[in-house]
Design a protein around this motif. Structure first.
Motif, mmCIF file in Angstrom:
data_model
loop_
_atom_site.group_PDB
_atom_site.id
_atom_site.type_symbol
_atom_site.label_atom_id
_atom_site.label_comp_id
_atom_site.label_asym_id
_atom_site.label_seq_id
_atom_site.Cartn_x
_atom_site.Cartn_y
_atom_site.Cartn_z
ATOM 1 N N ASN A 1 0.826 -1.212 0.000
ATOM 2 C CA ASN A 1 0.000 0.000 0.000
ATOM 3 C C ASN A 1 0.858 1.259 0.000
ATOM 4 O OD1 ASN A 1 -2.358 -1.447 -0.036
ATOM 5 N ND2 ASN A 1 -2.634 -1.410 2.184
ATOM 6 N N MET A 2 1.986 1.210 0.734
ATOM 7 C CA MET A 2 2.870 2.371 0.775
ATOM 8 C C MET A 2 3.497 2.622 -0.594
ATOM 9 S SD MET A 2 4.452 1.626 4.498
ATOM 10 C CE MET A 2 5.682 2.850 4.695
ATOM 11 N N ARG A 3 3.869 1.528 -1.254
ATOM 12 C CA ARG A 3 4.429 1.670 -2.614
ATOM 13 C C ARG A 3 3.404 2.283 -3.550
ATOM 14 N NH1 ARG A 3 7.609 -3.128 -1.956
ATOM 15 N NH2 ARG A 3 5.792 -4.367 -2.401
ATOM 16 N N LEU A 4 2.164 1.803 -3.430
ATOM 17 C CA LEU A 4 1.069 2.265 -4.289
ATOM 18 C C LEU A 4 0.898 3.785 -4.167
ATOM 19 C CD1 LEU A 4 -1.075 0.885 -6.105
ATOM 20 C CD2 LEU A 4 -2.607 0.911 -4.141
ATOM 21 N N LEU A 5 1.076 4.303 -2.955
ATOM 22 C CA LEU A 5 0.892 5.736 -2.735
ATOM 23 C C LEU A 5 2.217 6.495 -2.787
ATOM 24 C CD1 LEU A 5 -1.808 5.718 0.089
ATOM 25 C CD2 LEU A 5 -2.122 5.839 -2.360
ATOM 26 N N GLY A 6 3.292 5.785 -3.093
ATOM 27 C CA GLY A 6 4.590 6.439 -3.223
ATOM 28 C C GLY A 6 5.153 7.000 -1.930
ATOM 29 N N ILE A 7 4.893 6.339 -0.795
ATOM 30 C CA ILE A 7 5.420 6.861 0.470
ATOM 31 C C ILE A 7 6.333 5.859 1.176
ATOM 32 C CG2 ILE A 7 3.642 8.574 0.980
ATOM 33 C CD1 ILE A 7 2.204 6.469 2.611
ATOM 34 N N GLU A 8 6.804 4.834 0.440
ATOM 35 C CA GLU A 8 7.642 3.837 1.116
ATOM 36 C C GLU A 8 8.956 4.453 1.599
ATOM 37 O OE1 GLU A 8 7.076 4.084 -2.029
ATOM 38 O OE2 GLU A 8 8.441 2.965 -3.325
ATOM 39 N N GLY A 9 9.361 5.564 0.974
ATOM 40 C CA GLY A 9 10.626 6.196 1.359
ATOM 41 C C GLY A 9 10.580 6.936 2.691
ATOM 42 N N ILE A 10 9.371 7.232 3.202
ATOM 43 C CA ILE A 10 9.310 8.005 4.448
ATOM 44 C C ILE A 10 8.810 7.163 5.620
ATOM 45 C CG2 ILE A 10 9.027 10.268 3.348
ATOM 46 C CD1 ILE A 10 6.003 10.012 3.918
ATOM 47 N N ALA A 11 8.859 5.831 5.454
ATOM 48 C CA ALA A 11 8.285 4.935 6.470
ATOM 49 C C ALA A 11 8.817 5.184 7.879
ATOM 50 C CB ALA A 11 8.531 3.485 6.066
ATOM 51 N N GLU A 12 10.107 5.515 7.999
ATOM 52 C CA GLU A 12 10.693 5.664 9.336
ATOM 53 C C GLU A 12 10.669 7.105 9.832
ATOM 54 O OE1 GLU A 12 11.407 3.137 11.187
ATOM 55 O OE2 GLU A 12 11.035 1.682 9.584
#
Lengths: 271, 226
Positions: B116-127
């Motif tokens: 889901n994070m990849r889908l919304l393009g936010i996997e880079g800010i997970a931490e």
């Protein structure tokens, strides 16, 4: 070193340390939630209720701890409920209940037993006078609080962060709020015996606030709060033995020191 | 097939009636915008759909999913500024209702969150710390949290209010993307022309009744008024 081994040779000191450590961890866990939900003063209000109940218990010849726990649980529910009632807001309600309970306690105590050492022990704590039975109660309650917190960690986080959203996804938010009220009440009553009614609320709020100076993640906040609480407790206890000052006061002062140090660390990290 | 069927829904705030006898349906993969003036009961309607303490009469039926599988993005975030939580922690809380015990989520759930994070393009800010993000990024994180909780439908309460233009555009296109992937969308909006452009169906609430139809029918309906 010799000083420390000497302390561990006294059974009463070992008992105090075990009960105190469990209490420190559970108070820190509860504190994180209370501070984040803006209920920092709840611990203070409940500690006064707990004192009032203990004084009445002593006067009636009932075991003060067992008598206080149900009364403080009821008070916790009422205060959390009142917090939502718009006519009297939460902190005003806490202020009223807190001073009224203290007044009842002092009046009952003066009229019956007088302001004796027992009463003063509940006011300022008496970690070294803990009996075996009290240590067992403290250990069981402390262990239970830690277990509940670990078991329901994710749900507790969801409810603390966003109660409405959590409820929509099927988390029983009201149930978790009730558990929180009960756990806070139990921590306050047990803690009163060790830290004193006037100082117990500080070990609930201090570790959470200290930890929030340096932590940006929830898990980090919870762990650091527990560590700060344990370290402050042990340091405070050692200081209290070394300089012959009341344990409760020494623990609060070390917590204050930890808060100041972590605030400074947080400021430096920002730059 | 209808996912949600609402029949004769009336809602009350204290003793005042907010709206009366509203009926509409939401189909699988539908995109419905709810519009109306302030105080016409848009948020109240959404809360009634979610089953939050709103006094109401009438029926709301769900088929193919249950109420706790609705993904909800609440109106502007009311979280405290100093709440210590990472983006990942906030997103994972979308799964909190799914009978998880203990401090750790299963691998399957973690994988779903990542997807889901990849889908919304936010996997880079997970931490990153949630409270230190910009308004637009916070909204994306909360949309992702809603997506984690959602099975077939997302309820979005004014998702672009208080965002700047670029962030709003990004939000609209993400919502469109989710809709194309098969997620039904129910969105409250202030921007009527944008709502007509984005949605397939419009539900317009006002103090003297309601309108429900396709976007084209809505345009006709409003023309008739002038």
């Amino acid at each position: 070193m010799e000083f420390i081994t000497q302390i561990f040779s006294y059974p009463f000191a070992v008992r105090a340390i075990i009960a105190g450590l469990l209490l420190s961890v559970s108070a820190a866990l509860i504190g994180v939630n209370l501070v984040l939900k803006r209920f920092s003063m709840l611990g203070d209000g409940l500690s006064h209720v707990s004192f009032g109940a203990a004084a009445v218990g002593l006067a009636c010849g009932v075991a003060p701890l067992q008598f206080s726990i149900p009364i403080v649980i009821i008070a916790a529910f009422l205060l959390l409920r009142l917090g939502r009632n718009s006519k009297i807001n939460g902190d005003a309600a806490t202020a009223i209940v807190s001073s009224s309970a203290l007044a009842v306690g002092i009046t009952v105590a003066t009229l019956t037993t007088g302001m004796n050492t027992d009463i003063s022990n509940y006011m300022f704590g008496s970690i070294l006078a803990l009996g075996k039975g009290e240590v067992v109660v403290a250990a069981v309650c402390g262990g239970m609080i830690i277990a509940i917190y670990v078991l329901f960690y994710q749900k507790i986080f969801a409810v603390t962060f966003d109660e409405d959203f959590a409820a929509v996804t099927g988390v029983k938010a009201k149930w978790y709020n009730s558990i929180n009220a009960v756990l806070t009440a139990v921590t306050v009553v047990i803690g009163m015996r060790i830290m004193g009614a006037l100082l117990i609320s500080s070990i609930i709020t201090f570790p959470a606030l200290s930890s929030m100076r340096i932590c940006k993640h929830y898990k980090c906040t919870v762990i650091v709060a527990a560590v700060v609480s344990v370290v402050s407790f042990l340091t405070g206890l050692l200081l209290s033995f070394a300089f012959d000052i009341p344990a409760g006061a020494a623990v609060v002062l070390t917590n204050l020191a930890a808060f100041l140090i972590l605030s400074l660390v947080g400021k430096v990290k920002q730059i | 097939m209808s996912l949600i069927t609402v029949k004769n829904l009336s809602a009350y705030y204290e003793s005042r009636k907010v709206f009366e006898d509203v009926s509409f349906t939401v189909d699988e993969g539908d995109y419905l915008c709810i519009i109306g003036e302030n105080g016409s009961g848009k948020t109240t309607l959404m809360k009634a759909l979610l089953g939050i303490d709103i006094k109401h009469t009438g029926t709301v039926l769900y088929s193919g999913f249950c109420k706790k599988e609705i993904g909800w993005l609440p109106q502007k975030n009311q979280h405290q500024k100093d709440f210590p939580a990472s983006v990942k922690e906030v997103i994972m809380s979308g799964f909190a209702g799914k009978g998880i015990l203990g401090a750790f989520y299963s691998k399957k759930i973690k994988e779903q969150a990542k997807q889901n994070m990849r889908l919304l393009g936010i996997e880079g800010i997970a931490e990153k710390s949630f409270s230190e993000l910009s308004g637009g990024q916070q909204q994306k994180v909360l949309l992702c949290r809603a997506l984690c909780a959602a099975k077939k439908v997302l309820l979005l309460d004014e998702p672009v209010t208080s965002l700047d233009e670029a962030a709003s555009e990004e939000m609209y296109s993400l919502i469109k993307k989710l809709n194309r992937d098969g997620m039904a969308i129910i969105m409250i909006s202030h921007d009527i022309s944008r709502a007509v452009a984005e949605a397939e169906h419009i539900l317009s609430l006002s103090n003297n009744g309601f309108f429900f139809g396709t976007d084209a029918e809505y345009v006709e309906h409003v023309k008739g008024d002038i």
